[in-house]
Design a protein around this motif. Structure first.
Motif, PDB file in Angstrom:
ATOM      1  N   GLY A   2      49.055  24.942 122.179  1.00  0.00           N
ATOM      2  CA  GLY A   2      49.226  24.012 123.287  1.00  0.00           C
ATOM      3  C   GLY A   2      50.646  23.496 123.430  1.00  0.00           C
ATOM      4  O   GLY A   2      51.491  23.623 122.551  1.00  0.00           O
ATOM      5  N   ASN A   3      50.884  22.888 124.566  1.00  0.00           N
ATOM      6  CA  ASN A   3      52.154  22.249 124.879  1.00  0.00           C
ATOM      7  C   ASN A   3      51.958  20.744 124.769  1.00  0.00           C
ATOM      8  O   ASN A   3      51.057  20.178 125.395  1.00  0.00           O
ATOM      9  N   SER A   4      52.785  20.102 123.961  1.00  0.00           N
ATOM     10  CA  SER A   4      52.630  18.657 123.735  1.00  0.00           C
ATOM     11  C   SER A   4      52.797  17.850 125.017  1.00  0.00           C
ATOM     12  O   SER A   4      52.387  16.699 125.100  1.00  0.00           O
ATOM     13  N   ASN A   5      53.414  18.456 126.052  1.00  0.00           N
ATOM     14  CA  ASN A   5      53.633  17.753 127.316  1.00  0.00           C
ATOM     15  C   ASN A   5      52.499  17.948 128.314  1.00  0.00           C
ATOM     16  O   ASN A   5      52.542  17.432 129.419  1.00  0.00           O
ATOM     17  N   SER A   6      51.499  18.720 127.935  1.00  0.00           N
ATOM     18  CA  SER A   6      50.404  19.004 128.860  1.00  0.00           C
ATOM     19  C   SER A   6      49.079  19.054 128.113  1.00  0.00           C
ATOM     20  O   SER A   6      49.008  19.542 126.989  1.00  0.00           O
ATOM     21  N   LYS A   7      48.034  18.536 128.734  1.00  0.00           N
ATOM     22  CA  LYS A   7      46.693  18.589 128.143  1.00  0.00           C
ATOM     23  C   LYS A   7      45.884  19.773 128.676  1.00  0.00           C
ATOM     24  O   LYS A   7      44.727  19.946 128.308  1.00  0.00           O
ATOM     25  N   VAL A   8      46.505  20.564 129.533  1.00  0.00           N
ATOM     26  CA  VAL A   8      45.809  21.717 130.107  1.00  0.00           C
ATOM     27  C   VAL A   8      46.037  22.929 129.219  1.00  0.00           C
ATOM     28  O   VAL A   8      47.172  23.272 128.888  1.00  0.00           O
ATOM     29  N   ILE A   9      44.956  23.561 128.787  1.00  0.00           N
ATOM     30  CA  ILE A   9      45.028  24.755 127.963  1.00  0.00           C
ATOM     31  C   ILE A   9      44.628  25.952 128.814  1.00  0.00           C
ATOM     32  O   ILE A   9      43.501  26.037 129.295  1.00  0.00           O
ATOM     33  N   ARG A  10      45.567  26.843 129.022  1.00  0.00           N
ATOM     34  CA  ARG A  10      45.265  28.071 129.768  1.00  0.00           C
ATOM     35  C   ARG A  10      45.404  29.246 128.804  1.00  0.00           C
ATOM     36  O   ARG A  10      46.491  29.563 128.338  1.00  0.00           O
ATOM     37  N   PHE A  11      44.287  29.859 128.474  1.00  0.00           N
ATOM     38  CA  PHE A  11      44.315  30.994 127.569  1.00  0.00           C
ATOM     39  C   PHE A  11      44.905  32.205 128.295  1.00  0.00           C
ATOM     40  O   PHE A  11      44.367  32.651 129.306  1.00  0.00           O
ATOM     41  N   ASP A  12      46.009  32.725 127.776  1.00  0.00           N
ATOM     42  CA  ASP A  12      46.623  33.896 128.394  1.00  0.00           C
ATOM     43  C   ASP A  12      45.916  35.178 127.991  1.00  0.00           C
ATOM     44  O   ASP A  12      45.972  36.173 128.696  1.00  0.00           O
ATOM     45  N   GLU A  13      45.269  35.151 126.826  1.00  0.00           N
ATOM     46  CA  GLU A  13      44.517  36.319 126.387  1.00  0.00           C
ATOM     47  C   GLU A  13      43.080  36.197 126.881  1.00  0.00           C
ATOM     48  O   GLU A  13      42.627  35.125 127.266  1.00  0.00           O
ATOM     49  N   THR A  14      42.367  37.303 126.839  1.00  0.00           N
ATOM     50  CA  THR A  14      40.935  37.248 127.126  1.00  0.00           C
ATOM     51  C   THR A  14      40.242  36.571 125.947  1.00  0.00           C
ATOM     52  O   THR A  14      40.769  36.540 124.821  1.00  0.00           O
ATOM     53  N   LEU A  15      39.061  36.039 126.204  1.00  0.00           N
ATOM     54  CA  LEU A  15      38.293  35.416 125.120  1.00  0.00           C
ATOM     55  C   LEU A  15      37.914  36.455 124.063  1.00  0.00           C
ATOM     56  O   LEU A  15      37.728  36.112 122.890  1.00  0.00           O
TER      57      LEU A  15
END
Length: 227
Positions: free
Chosen positions: A163-176
């Motif tokens: 994660g990015n400490s400046n954002s609470k949004v987690i966008r998985f770049d890989e497939t699950l």
């Protein structure tokens, strides 16, 4: 990878990380700045290693490719971690994949420049030995997390680490599917665990990404964080 030789920018990163005394004049004259895009492979398992690199900006994850085709998460690299130190000493090919989680910048020294001189540079050699020791310690700790913690804790740790400490949004770049391999589980178990975290109001799914609703609970669930 994009590479440039900008002395002013190189000196800026050297001063930023207080490593002015690490490079002698011969090595400093051969320093290059290496830029990697998000998701770009910095090292490829079994590939030739051309540079000794010092992370000065960004974050990357390290994973191995097993003979059965599966992936295994090993480590995370961030500022001032070194890459290529083991390959410099052993003259081997890369033994793992290193993938940029976000745009990364490295100070790079061509290995062909270092081959015959690094063992005479006490400061650099001590730094590399210290770096290798820290990575070994982290790798052992991360292996213990993989073995001893349930998936819920490993997933929480993984989310915090990427994660990015400046954002609470987690966008998985890989497939699950890939994430499940990295964490040593099945796709279905990973999906159930993500849904459980949503049910507990720790995460919230929005389209193709997740929002962290309760970072403190996520951190407590992680217990030990991949580093």
């Amino acid at each position: 990878m994009r590479r440039i030789k900008d002395k002013e920018l190189i000196n800026k990163y050297i001063k930023l990380h207080n490593i002015e005394d690490l490079f002698n004049d011969n090595i400093r004259s051969n320093l290059e700045l290496l830029f990697f895009s998000k998701r770009e492979l910095i090292f490829r398992d079994g590939g030739q290693v051309e540079y000794l690199m010092f992370f000065v900006e960004g974050k990357a994850k390290v994973y191995s490719s097993l003979k059965n085709g599966k992936l295994l998460l090993l480590d995370f690299y961030k500022e001032l971690d070194t890459l290529g130190d083991l390959e410099l000493i052993t003259n081997d090919l890369a033994s793992c994949n290193v993938e940029a989680i976000e745009p990364c910048v490295c100070l790079g020294i061509p290995l062909k420049t270092l081959k015959n001189i690094y063992h005479e540079d006490t400061k650099l050699l001590n730094f590399l030995c210290s770096s290798l020791g820290k990575k070994l310690k982290r790798s052992s700790r991360n292996s213990a997390i993989n073995l001893m913690y349930p998936l819920e804790s490993r997933l929480a740790s993984y989310i915090i680490s990427i994660g990015n400490s400046n954002s609470k949004v987690i966008r998985f770049d890989e497939t699950l599917t890939i994430i499940s391999e990295l964490l040593g589980t099945s796709y279905r178990h990973l999906l159930r665990t993500l849904n459980n975290l949503c049910d507990k109001n720790i995460l919230m799914k929005e389209n193709d990404c997740y929002t962290i609703l309760d970072y403190e609970k996520l951190e407590a669930l992680a217990a030990d964080i991949y580093k």
